[in-house]
Motif scaffolding. Structure first.
Motif, mmCIF file in Angstrom:
data_model
loop_
_atom_site.group_PDB
_atom_site.id
_atom_site.type_symbol
_atom_site.label_atom_id
_atom_site.label_comp_id
_atom_site.label_asym_id
_atom_site.label_seq_id
_atom_site.Cartn_x
_atom_site.Cartn_y
_atom_site.Cartn_z
ATOM 1 N N ASP A 251 0.817 -1.215 0.000
ATOM 2 C CA ASP A 251 0.000 0.000 0.000
ATOM 3 C C ASP A 251 0.852 1.266 0.000
ATOM 4 O O ASP A 251 0.319 2.381 0.092
ATOM 5 C CB ASP A 251 -0.975 0.014 1.175
ATOM 6 C CG ASP A 251 -0.313 -0.259 2.512
ATOM 7 O OD1 ASP A 251 0.937 -0.225 2.580
ATOM 8 O OD2 ASP A 251 -1.038 -0.500 3.497
ATOM 9 N N ASN A 252 2.168 1.108 -0.098
ATOM 10 C CA ASN A 252 3.048 2.265 -0.267
ATOM 11 C C ASN A 252 3.364 2.524 -1.737
ATOM 12 O O ASN A 252 4.203 3.364 -2.059
ATOM 13 C CB ASN A 252 4.357 2.070 0.502
ATOM 14 C CG ASN A 252 5.127 0.830 0.061
ATOM 15 O OD1 ASN A 252 4.590 -0.025 -0.640
ATOM 16 N ND2 ASN A 252 6.385 0.723 0.459
ATOM 17 N N LEU A 253 2.683 1.826 -2.636
ATOM 18 C CA LEU A 253 2.968 1.899 -4.073
ATOM 19 C C LEU A 253 1.767 2.460 -4.832
ATOM 20 O O LEU A 253 0.648 1.974 -4.687
ATOM 21 C CB LEU A 253 3.310 0.503 -4.597
ATOM 22 C CG LEU A 253 3.595 0.363 -6.095
ATOM 23 C CD1 LEU A 253 4.809 1.182 -6.503
ATOM 24 C CD2 LEU A 253 3.798 -1.116 -6.455
ATOM 25 N N ILE A 254 2.016 3.484 -5.649
ATOM 26 C CA ILE A 254 0.970 4.102 -6.463
ATOM 27 C C ILE A 254 1.482 4.261 -7.887
ATOM 28 O O ILE A 254 2.503 4.920 -8.117
ATOM 29 C CB ILE A 254 0.561 5.483 -5.905
ATOM 30 C CG1 ILE A 254 0.051 5.360 -4.465
ATOM 31 C CG2 ILE A 254 -0.502 6.137 -6.789
ATOM 32 C CD1 ILE A 254 -0.102 6.687 -3.748
ATOM 33 N N ALA A 372 -8.599 11.302 -6.812
ATOM 34 C CA ALA A 372 -7.985 9.997 -7.022
ATOM 35 C C ALA A 372 -6.747 9.832 -6.155
ATOM 36 O O ALA A 372 -6.562 8.800 -5.498
ATOM 37 C CB ALA A 372 -7.624 9.837 -8.503
ATOM 38 N N TYR A 373 -5.883 10.838 -6.130
ATOM 39 C CA TYR A 373 -4.657 10.752 -5.329
ATOM 40 C C TYR A 373 -4.995 10.664 -3.839
ATOM 41 O O TYR A 373 -4.348 9.918 -3.083
ATOM 42 C CB TYR A 373 -3.778 11.969 -5.573
ATOM 43 C CG TYR A 373 -3.111 12.035 -6.932
ATOM 44 C CD1 TYR A 373 -3.326 11.065 -7.908
ATOM 45 C CD2 TYR A 373 -2.239 13.084 -7.248
ATOM 46 C CE1 TYR A 373 -2.703 11.136 -9.149
ATOM 47 C CE2 TYR A 373 -1.618 13.159 -8.484
ATOM 48 C CZ TYR A 373 -1.854 12.184 -9.430
ATOM 49 O OH TYR A 373 -1.239 12.266 -10.649
ATOM 50 N N HIS A 374 -5.978 11.420 -3.420
ATOM 51 C CA HIS A 374 -6.372 11.420 -1.997
ATOM 52 C C HIS A 374 -6.832 10.025 -1.584
ATOM 53 O O HIS A 374 -6.451 9.517 -0.510
ATOM 54 C CB HIS A 374 -7.487 12.445 -1.776
ATOM 55 C CG HIS A 374 -7.907 12.589 -0.350
ATOM 56 N ND1 HIS A 374 -8.892 11.799 0.231
ATOM 57 C CD2 HIS A 374 -7.462 13.411 0.635
ATOM 58 C CE1 HIS A 374 -9.041 12.140 1.491
ATOM 59 N NE2 HIS A 374 -8.192 13.118 1.774
ATOM 60 N N GLN A 375 -7.629 9.392 -2.433
ATOM 61 C CA GLN A 375 -8.073 8.037 -2.109
ATOM 62 C C GLN A 375 -6.907 7.053 -2.155
ATOM 63 O O GLN A 375 -6.831 6.134 -1.325
ATOM 64 C CB GLN A 375 -9.170 7.592 -3.081
ATOM 65 C CG GLN A 375 -9.714 6.193 -2.785
ATOM 66 C CD GLN A 375 -11.025 5.927 -3.487
ATOM 67 O OE1 GLN A 375 -11.931 6.755 -3.472
ATOM 68 N NE2 GLN A 375 -11.137 4.760 -4.112
ATOM 69 N N ALA A 376 -5.988 7.251 -3.091
ATOM 70 C CA ALA A 376 -4.848 6.342 -3.217
ATOM 71 C C ALA A 376 -3.989 6.348 -1.957
ATOM 72 O O ALA A 376 -3.602 5.287 -1.458
ATOM 73 C CB ALA A 376 -4.008 6.724 -4.435
ATOM 74 N N ARG A 382 -3.435 -2.407 0.070
ATOM 75 C CA ARG A 382 -3.213 -2.791 -1.322
ATOM 76 C C ARG A 382 -2.656 -1.600 -2.102
ATOM 77 O O ARG A 382 -2.879 -0.448 -1.736
ATOM 78 C CB ARG A 382 -4.498 -3.280 -1.974
ATOM 79 C CG ARG A 382 -5.682 -2.351 -1.860
ATOM 80 C CD ARG A 382 -6.894 -2.928 -2.564
ATOM 81 N NE ARG A 382 -8.101 -2.164 -2.286
ATOM 82 C CZ ARG A 382 -9.183 -2.201 -3.038
ATOM 83 N NH1 ARG A 382 -9.207 -2.964 -4.113
ATOM 84 N NH2 ARG A 382 -10.250 -1.490 -2.725
ATOM 85 N N PRO A 383 -1.925 -1.889 -3.181
ATOM 86 C CA PRO A 383 -1.424 -0.800 -4.018
ATOM 87 C C PRO A 383 -2.549 -0.208 -4.850
ATOM 88 O O PRO A 383 -3.624 -0.796 -4.983
ATOM 89 C CB PRO A 383 -0.383 -1.496 -4.906
ATOM 90 C CG PRO A 383 -0.846 -2.919 -4.977
ATOM 91 C CD PRO A 383 -1.507 -3.211 -3.658
ATOM 92 N N THR A 384 -2.286 0.944 -5.424
ATOM 93 C CA THR A 384 -3.296 1.662 -6.211
ATOM 94 C C THR A 384 -2.733 2.000 -7.582
ATOM 95 O O THR A 384 -1.570 2.401 -7.703
ATOM 96 C CB THR A 384 -3.725 2.955 -5.508
ATOM 97 O OG1 THR A 384 -4.377 2.633 -4.282
ATOM 98 C CG2 THR A 384 -4.672 3.768 -6.379
ATOM 99 N N VAL A 385 -3.569 1.862 -8.596
ATOM 100 C CA VAL A 385 -3.246 2.398 -9.916
ATOM 101 C C VAL A 385 -4.318 3.414 -10.287
ATOM 102 O O VAL A 385 -5.518 3.150 -10.156
ATOM 103 C CB VAL A 385 -3.138 1.294 -10.994
ATOM 104 C CG1 VAL A 385 -4.434 0.497 -11.133
ATOM 105 C CG2 VAL A 385 -2.737 1.889 -12.345
#
Length: 891
Positions: A251-254, A372-376, A382-385
């Motif tokens: 979850d540190n990966l976007i 989008a970034y705020h939710q990420a 989990r990671p976010t794309v």
């Protein structure tokens, strides 16, 4: 994918009842309960019918509806002004470069991604401070002009640098793409080789957590952001690590994918939808997917559309359509997008063509991007794309907006520049446009203060690369005394000597915790299984099972604080981890020392682009090519026989390569490498080949350390004192050294030829030394010439030179230019590999003792030192047929 999103409803009343029931459950018991019921129904369907119905993708609209968007925290007017300045500068520097030097550049990519970066720089990307290590941002390579344009506004780059974009060989300039070696205080990660950014970013995120679990770095909630292109996602490397991200819940990966729908020459998916495709891929891998497709202007239209036709039309159109729409006009969009259905024409009847044209895509809307970034950053587990839809060349109008040619666009007409100025609302007179001036807000303006304030609040400017961490206390060479004394009669391979060295380092009180052993999936092949129990294999879950070999001494042990990083059968992932570990001194202020061991055939050959990226990133550490050489690995054959890894390593400027024969050589090389990299702070890395062949290891002769490091030393001098007898110089390394020693005995016994034996630990380092001497002599014609090290080394030892390795002949040929007065031949293993015994393979490739002796005799005959008949006698004596097939011939 291209079917209508809304299908015919056979019973609208029943549908309404089901939806009402679903809403009731959601309102009373929450979404979790509602989803539980949906899953149970899907399972019941699967049990009865044998397959499983589920939605792979969601409708072609924004993931975050307008009513769930957080309040935007910034000044949109100020940010729009700053955005305009940056986009103009990004364009100006490319056009000015083309005008003054014709070096070119890319304009369209950053124009599409400007808001994606601006929102991150203004609100999310945290810099390094005294008490926070900072976020890590991988910038898409073709966006570099925009990053320079922002740095100019920030006062980090001046106009001279901007004017020297892509002109850096003999002036203050800017590299064309992110390049830490060329701009070591600015860029952190080399990303322009497409696919390597997403791959290395994912392993960087995992390595960040490795440091935290091993208590080498405190957990601070840092993020790794990787900015990518949708065309870039076609690279296998781009998707290679998404399973890792989902499996390990990074979850540190976007990832932020700029979906401008265009590759370099045309649409990414002209007949499909790249956003939908990527959504399904990432979702299946366990990622949170946030789609940012439509800007705020579309919200009211979607709310007004009660029939679902607008969403249906959005889904019907393929990416090729959307590209065409954005290369045309509002009238064209009205006719060809909305005009498909009368109801949609009615929906936009109150909008002018200009208003329709102003219905932007989500990636150009800061409020949508912020949501989008705020939710990420606030989604744990989990990671976010973020899949953000944009227009390539946004704002460039007829000069290239949405056009296939825009990636190659390096020039714009005066009218196009004027139109770009007007669209950005910039105050530049027509007279000034000819010079395309750079722009920045006045120092005391609101925009200038806004930039400073937002970056100050986030910890400082980025990208910014930091220098060396504190030097390490490297153990003295005497710590490896057991290897320096030799093994007596006991056989030992250099692979086992390496394991011995690694064990010693792991126990060192100063650097033991900093050693990072990295293996693909063959620790046992390399004799490293003893380390499993000692230091454990890192797993963020620990070990949730009892290993099958729990009763054995070296059982398979996984642990959260495990030190070994075992990447599976995954060379690309392993070297990406190695890069993360080898750059930790800069990125994390923790100088970890990575040792990545692998089958040499599956190293540089398979991950050559990443090996170059490691050099670009100023990586430090050791690559160990085990089971090296084309004749050492019995029975495996062509796919496993490495005869060229030292050719590949020699072309990387910061890679220092060695092919040691003996354990003491390996100990000297490793200790010297650690000193150079982690005490003297040289930004280099080592490639060292290791052997699986065991033989007695001799003690280290006195005074050879310097020769080992420089690349060659006298291993054994002929006992013959008769200076009139013919003499040869045999230079060998690695697996073939013992054949050279045996050849010397044959030459003495059968032909009375004396031989000196030289251990060439690094022919590539000898070449670099020779080239440096040549260059110095070229530039200092009146000074006493410098003598290459190998030339001075052999000066007092007459006779022809035979160089032999277990690699291609070009490896030995590297030193030929620096021995101009010597007859010379290089023996090597050119050609395709074979399966056989070591003895048979060395005879086949003509590098065994008999061919070494034959080569020496042939050169002596050429010099007139022996009769040519002696060469024929050797061939008969050693069973060498003159019509023997050439092993290098392609058949």
């Amino acid at each position: 994918m291209n079917q209508p999103a809304v299908k015919a409803d056979l019973d609208p009343q029943e549908t309404a009842e089901w939806l009402e029931a679903f809403e009731g459950v959601t309102d009373i018991d929450g979404r979790e309960r509602a989803h539980f019921l949906l899953e149970r129904m899907a399972e019941a369907d699967q049990r009865k019918h044998g397959d499983f119905f589920s939605m792979v993708t969601t409708p072609y609209v924004n993931t975050i509806p307008a009513y769930k968007q957080p309040t935007y925290p910034g000044d949109l007017a100020a940010e729009a002004r700053i955005n305009a300045f940056i986009r103009w500068n990004a364009m100006a520097m490319v056009l000015r470069a083309g005008k003054h030097s014709n070096v070119g550049g890319h304009i369209a990519t950053y124009q599409s991604a400007a808001v994606l970066y601006d929102v991150g720089f203004t609100h999310f990307f945290r810099g390094r401070t005294d008490d926070f290590a900072g976020d890590m941002v991988y910038i898409q390579g073709h966006s570099a002009p925009g990053i320079y344009g922002r740095a100019y506004l920030e006062g980090r780059i001046d106009e001279e640098l901007l004017d020297n974009f892509r002109r850096e060989s003999a002036r203050r300039g800017l590299s064309s793409y992110p390049h830490p070696r060329l701009m070591p205080d600015f860029w952190q990660y080399p990303t322009v080789s497409m696919g390597l950014g997403p791959l290395t970013a994912a392993y960087q995120a995992r390595y960040m957590r490795y440091l935290e679990y091993r208590e080498l770095k405190p957990h601070q909630g840092r993020k790794v952001w990787a900015f990518l292109g949708d065309g870039e996602m076609d690279q296998p490397e781009s998707l290679a690590a998404i399973a890792l991200g989902g499996r390990e819940k990074l979850d540190n990966l976007i990832f932020v994918v700029n979906c401008n729908l265009q590759r370099l020459d045309g649409p990414v998916r002209g007949n499909g939808k790249i956003i939908q495709e990527l959504e399904g891929t990432f979702k299946a891998a366990g990622w949170q997917v946030i789609k940012v497709i439509w800007g705020s202007g579309w919200d009211k239209l979607l709310q007004k559309d009660r029939s679902g036709l607008l969403m249906q039309r959005m889904m019907e159109c393929v990416d090729g359509d959307y590209q065409t729409f954005k290369s045309q006009s509002g009238a064209y969009v009205r006719e060809h997008f909305f005009g498909k259905y009368p109801e949609l024409l009615e929906l936009v009847a109150d909008l002018s063509d200009d208003e329709i044209w102003a219905l932007h895509r989500g990636g150009h809307d800061p409020q949508k991007v912020y949501a989008a970034y705020h939710q990420a950053v606030h989604t744990p587990g989990r990671p976010t794309v973020v899949l953000a839809k944009t227009v390539k060349g946004f704002g460039m109008g007829e000069a290239g907006e949405g056009q296939n040619i825009n990636h190659q666009l390096k020039k714009m007409s005066q009218d196009a520049v004027k139109a770009f100025r007007d669209r950005l609302g910039l105050t530049i007179s027509d007279a000034q446009l000819a010079e395309i001036p750079y722009l920045k807000p006045e120092p005391d303006s609101a925009a200038a203060k806004y930039i400073t304030a937002t970056r100050t609040a986030l910890g400082g400017y980025i990208p910014a690369r930091f220098g060396q961490s504190a030097p390490l206390a490297i153990p003295e060479l005497s710590r490896f005394d057991g290897l320096l004394k030799g093994s007596g009669e006991r056989n030992m391979s250099t692979t086992m000597a390496f394991v011995n060295i690694l064990g010693t380092l792991l126990k060192d009180v100063n650097i033991g915790k900093l050693i990072v052993p990295i293996v693909p999936d063959e620790s046992r092949t390399f004799g490293m299984e003893g380390l499993f129990r000692q230091i454990g294999i890192h797993s963020w879950l620990g070990q949730l099972y009892t290993p099958q070999d729990a009763g054995q001494l070296s059982y398979y042990k996984e642990a959260k604080d495990g030190q070994i990083l075992q990447e599976g059968i995954n060379e690309s992932g392993a070297i990406s981890t190695w890069i993360a570990a080898g750059t930790a001194y800069s990125n994390h202020d923790v100088a970890t020392i990575p040792f990545y061991i692998f089958y040499s055939m599956f190293g540089l050959q398979r991950v050559g682009d990443l090996a170059w990226a490691a050099a670009d990133a100023r990586t430090k550490g050791f690559l160990l090519g085990a089971t090296s050489g084309r004749t050492t690995l019995m029975g495996e054959g062509l796919q496993h026989d490495d005869g060229h890894s030292h050719v590949l390593s020699s072309v990387i400027p910061s890679c220092v390569s060695y092919d040691p024969t003996y354990a003491y050589e390996l100990a000297v090389i490793v200790q010297s490498g650690m000193r150079r990299m982690f005490v003297e702070q040289e930004d280099i890395y080592y490639y060292i080949t290791l052997l699986n062949e065991g033989y007695p290891q001799p003690p280290m002769p006195a005074g050879v350390e310097d020769g080992i490091i420089q690349g060659a030393y006298l291993l054994k001098q002929s006992e013959t004192t008769n200076q009139e007898s013919p003499r040869a110089q045999l230079v060998a390394s690695g697996a073939i050294m013992r054949e050279a020693l045996a050849a010397a005995e044959l030459l003495a016994a059968d032909f009375g030829v004396a031989s000196d034996i030289w251990s060439a630990t690094s022919l590539s380092e000898l070449r670099r030394n020779g080239m440096a001497a040549e260059r110095w002599n070229l530039l200092h014609p009146e000074d006493p010439p410098k003598v290459p090290y190998i030339q001075s080394l052999l000066a007092a030892h007459p006779g022809p030179v035979v160089v032999v390795t277990d690699y291609m002949k070009i490896v030995g040929d590297q030193i030929k230019p620096f021995l101009p007065d010597r007859t010379f031949i290089a023996l090597g293993t050119d050609g395709f590999g074979r399966s056989d015994t070591r003895e048979a393979l060395r005879e086949f490739f003509e590098v065994n003792r008999h061919f070494i002796a034959l080569a020496a005799l042939k050169l002596l005959a050429d010099e007139g030192r022996i009769a040519r008949s002696e060469v024929n006698r050797a061939m008969a004596l050693y069973g060498i047929a003159p019509d023997k097939p050439d092993p290098a011939a392609v058949k």
